[in-house]
Each structure stands twice: as structure tokens, then as C-alpha cells.
Write an enzyme that holds these catalytic residues in place. Structure first.
Site, PDB file in Angstrom:
ATOM      1  CG  MET A 206      -1.760  -1.257   1.138  1.00  0.00           C
ATOM      2  SD  MET A 206      -2.911  -1.367  -0.366  1.00  0.00           S
ATOM      3  CE  MET A 206      -3.900  -2.778   0.228  1.00  0.00           C
ATOM      4  CB  SER A 207       0.668   4.617   1.534  1.00  0.00           C
ATOM      5  OG  SER A 207      -0.658   4.811   0.687  1.00  0.00           O
ATOM      6  CB  ILE A 208       5.083   0.864   2.593  1.00  0.00           C
ATOM      7  CG1 ILE A 208       4.664   0.446   3.945  1.00  0.00           C
ATOM      8  CG2 ILE A 208       6.541   0.342   2.249  1.00  0.00           C
ATOM      9  CD1 ILE A 208       4.858  -0.824   4.345  1.00  0.00           C
TER      10      ILE A 208
ATOM     11  CE  LYS B 180       0.390   8.213  -0.695  1.00  0.00           C
ATOM     12  NZ  LYS B 180      -0.463   6.890  -1.134  1.00  0.00           N
TER      13      LYS B 180
END
Length: 440
Positions: free
Chosen positions: A153-155, A157
Site C-alpha cells: 500500500m502506501s509504504i 510512497k
């Protein structure tokens, strides 16, 4: 909600700024919702009521998402993040089974919980703890085992932000430049007048709504543009991440407040790809994955034009993200190899502007900040983290010489529902490791 709307919605959800307690009564428990118990996609072929597939639009709904997070590439097109041809680096093990019995008090509660109980409470699929570079704890559950990758997921980012910070440290990217100086195609968009640093720290001011309850919110236009599936004949909107970014307008002056918006990361992905001449997946392979002795290839979802999803498309193995965490803890060095300058991690650990961050109202992260797409806690241990919806995290604690990586499939997306349990649990392990230093 149609397929084009659901396709990227979960991966794009921002960490909710308002803390709400995790109400489990509405959901099956971790054991009840285990995909092995529910027998998703089991059989030759699976029964119709056990199928999770395209073109259905419910594969990210709970409890199906507990299977989906380990099987993204069976549902969406992806691009490989190659580990290269070298040997994988090895971990030494010094397992501490007593960690399971550690107790802590969740935020807002007056009852204690054990570490082991917290794993089920947070629907943990994988958990690994490194101390002094050695594995002291490792568990797999749900859809995950040692052989599989899990949606980060937003890891993603934070990985994108790390690549950008490396380029800044090496002089390839000037974070004081306007985005329009690097990506002329964004000159007429809101990004054009922002600096690279404002994009990296998400202090841009953008007319962009991620309100999933509003059918007219910008997130749905973005999702439709990014969908890798064929567009309907009637579709006349932007095609792909980069085309969508060119349509974003400004709200006010940049640099006044932190606002977590996924499109910042996709803009940053374009920036680092433009200055290096490589797409994000290939750059990640070259600069990180091949340097850390990763044991598995990772992969990233792509839009219809093959552009990797910088804001949330990475899937990787648990131990490989632990290697990334240890790389950060070591200041850019791993297994005797200097992967990037120590100044990269120093810049991230320093954090961003606390007052700008406070305006976003993250009640479980009070006193924190955001820098190069990493969350900085500014606690006594100097902890910082990469975080993603449904409970994904790389948690780095320099004082305890500790890295925690968790994969999870919590029913609610926002980490505000999980932090009251997770953050004190991490601190309890850190306190234990500090109070009982191990001699290896």
C-alpha cells in the site's frame, strides 16, 4: 460503485486524520476471516461463491481483501522490480519467544493486551522484528507465507520518497526547483508552481478531494484515469496518471500546511523518472532491490500506459521490507555495502515542519511530522516509519536498534483505527529490547 471506481480506491486512501476506535463487532475476527478458513480460490476450479477475480469489483472488500493483498498481480497488470542475479543476503536469527507475552495498554483503554493478542486484533498477515540486525521475531498468517509478496500500500510512497531523497543527496535532483522546471507538462497545473520539496513533504495546496462518500470527488476521476482496463467508449477524461496530474488545479499558496494526497507521490514518481530516464520500478530495482540482497522480486501495479503506481502499487516479501528498514536504521548501509549517503536518512529523521503537520489533525500522531514521504514521530526513541492503509508499516527505532515490519489486512483502511493498539505495542517491544540488551 463500478469497477473503475473501486479499482484503486483502497490503495489510494489517505491515512484518516481523525482517530476512531476499532469496532470489531461488525467484522469477522482474524481467525474467522482467514482466507484459508474461508477457502477463497480453492479448488479446480473454485466454486462460484469462492471466486475472487476480474471483472468483479469487490476484491478489495472485507473479508476478500485478506486474500487479495497477497494476489494483486492475479488481478491487475504489474511491472517487475527485479532483485537481479546475485545471491540473497542472509539474516541471522536469535528468536525471542518471550515477546509474545509482553503487555501494553492500548491508547484510550484501561485494559492491558499482550503482543500476541495484538497480532490478531490488527489482522496481522506477517510480522518481523529485527534487533541489532538479527531476526528476533517472525510470524506469518492469513494469506502470507515466506514465499509470497504482500501489498505494501502506501509504504510505496515512502520508497518513492526515499529514491527522491537519494537523488537529492547525489545532486541529480534539486529539491528547490519548481516542478515545472523539470516537468514542463505540469506547468499549467497546480504542481507547476510548487517546489520539488513541497511535493516531497506534501505541503502542496491542491484542489483534490479523496472523500470516498462523494461520488463526484476527484478520487473517482483519478481512479478512472489510472485504471489499466480498457476505457468505455463514452470515456473522455484523462488517460493514465501523468495525464491526470496535468489537470489538477491549485487551492491556495503552497507550503503552508501538510495535506496527505496520493497524487503528490505520483507527481514525484514522474519527477524522479524524468531526471533519471528510468521508470520507477526499474529505478527501485537498480538503486535498492539489487543492492540489499533481496530474496524475492517485488512488483508494482501499472496504469494503462505501463506507468508504475508510485503512490501505492508495491508488493514485496516481508523479509525484503525488513532489509529496507535495516538499511534505513543503518543510515544507508547494509551488509557492508554503502547503498546511499548517510545524509539521506539524516534528512528524513530530522522530519518536516511540525506546525504544518499539526494542521492535518492526526490525533494519534500528535507532535509528529512528514519528510520525504516518511512519517516522523519525534518521540524519545527518534522513531520514524513508512505506513500504508490496512496496517502496513516499516517502523524504525534507532534507540532500540529495532526494525518492525508488519503486513496486515485490517477491515478498515485508515491507520487511525489501528494506531491505538499498534503504536504502544511497538513501544513495548522497544522498551523490552532496551531494558534487556542482547549480547550477540
Amino acid at each position: 460503485m463500478n469497477l473503475q471506481k473501486i479499482l484503486l480506491s483502497v490503495a489510494l486512501i489517505a491515512l484518516y486524520p481523525i482517530c476512531s476506535s476499532a469496532q470489531q463487532a461488525d467484522y469477522l475476527s482474524a481467525k474467522e476471516s482467514d482466507p484459508r478458513v474461508l477457502q477463497w480460490m480453492v479448488g479446480s476450479p473454485p466454486p462460484p461463491d469462492k471466486l475472487i477475480m476480474q471483472p468483479q469489483s469487490n476484491y478489495f472488500s472485507f473479508p476478500r481483501l485478506r486474500w487479495t493483498v497477497c494476489h494483486i498481480r492475479e488481478l491487475l497488470p504489474t511491472k517487475q522490480v527485479s532483485r537481479g542475479l546475485g545471491s540473497a543476503s542472509s539474516f541471522e536469527y536469535a528468536l525471542l519467544p518471550q515477546i509474545d507475552a509482553l503487555e501494553f495498554t492500548p491508547l484510550g483503554s484501561n485494559q492491558t493486551m499482550t503482543w500476541r493478542e495484538s497480532l490478531d486484533a490488527n489482522y496481522t498477515d506477517g510480522m518481523i522484528i529485527l534487533h541489532k540486525g538479527k531476526v528476533v521475531y517472525e510470524k506469518y498468517a492469513g494469506c502470507l507465507d515466506e514465499l509470497q509478496q504482500h501489498a505494501a500500500m502506501s509504504i510505496t510512497k515512502s520508497i518513492t520518497g526515499l529514491l527522491a531523497q537519494i537523488l537529492v543527496a547525489q545532486g541529480t535532483l534539486d529539491d528547490t526547483k519548481l516542478v515545472s522546471d523539470i516537468i514542463p507538462e505540469l506547468a499549467e497545473s497546480a504542481f507547476g508552481s510548487a517546489t520539488v520539496r513541497q511535493v516531497m513533504d506534501m505541503t502542496t495546496s491542491l484542489n483534490y478531494s479523496e472523500d470516498y462518500s462523494d461520488p463526484n470527488a476527484d478520487i473517482w476521476i483519478y481512479s478512472a484515469a489510472a485504471s489499466p482496463l480498457p476505457k468505455p467508449q463514452s470515456y473522455d477524461g484523462p488517460d493514465g496518471y501523468f495525464e491526470y496530474l496535468q489537470t489538477v488545479t491549485g487551492a491556495s499558496e503552497h507550503g503552508n500546511a501538510f495535506a496527505y494526497k496520493t497524487i503528490n507521490t505520483d507527481a514525484l514518481g514522474w519527477i524522479v523518472s524524468r531526471v533519471t530516464g528510468k521508470n520507477l520500478a526499474d529505478l527501485l530495482s537498480q538503486r535498492i532491490w539489487q543492492q540489499i540482497g533481496a530474496e524475492q522480486d517485488a512488483y508494482m501495479t501499472v496504469d494503462g500506459k505501463g506507468t508504475p503506481f508510485a503512490g501505492g502499487g508495491l508488493s514485496a516479501g516481508l523479509r525484503d521490507l525488513a532489509r529496507v528498514g535495516q538499511l534505513m536504521l543503518n543510515g544507508g548501509e547494509l551488509n557492508g555495502v554503502r547503498v546511499f549517503p548517510e545524509s539521506v536518512v539524516d534528512s528524513i529523521k530530522r522530519g518536516g515542519n511540525k506546525s504544518d503537520f499539526a494542521k492535518a489533525g492526526y490525533r494519534t500522531l500528535e507532535g509528529g511530522s512528514y519528510r520525504s514521504m516518511w512519517w516522523v514521530f519525534h518521540n524519545e526513541n527518534g522513531a520514524f516509519a513508512a505506513r500504508g492503509v490496512h496496517g502496513q508499516t516499516i517502523y524504525v527505532d534507532p534507540t532500540a536498534d529495532m526494525v518492525i515490519v508488519r503486513f496486515s489486512s485490517f477491515p478498515k483502511a485508515g491507520n487511525a483505527a489501528i494506531d491505538p493498539t499498534s503504536l504502544p505495542a511497538y513501544q513495548a517491544v522497544a522498551d523490552y529490547l532496551v531494558s534487556k540488551p542482547l549480547v550477540f
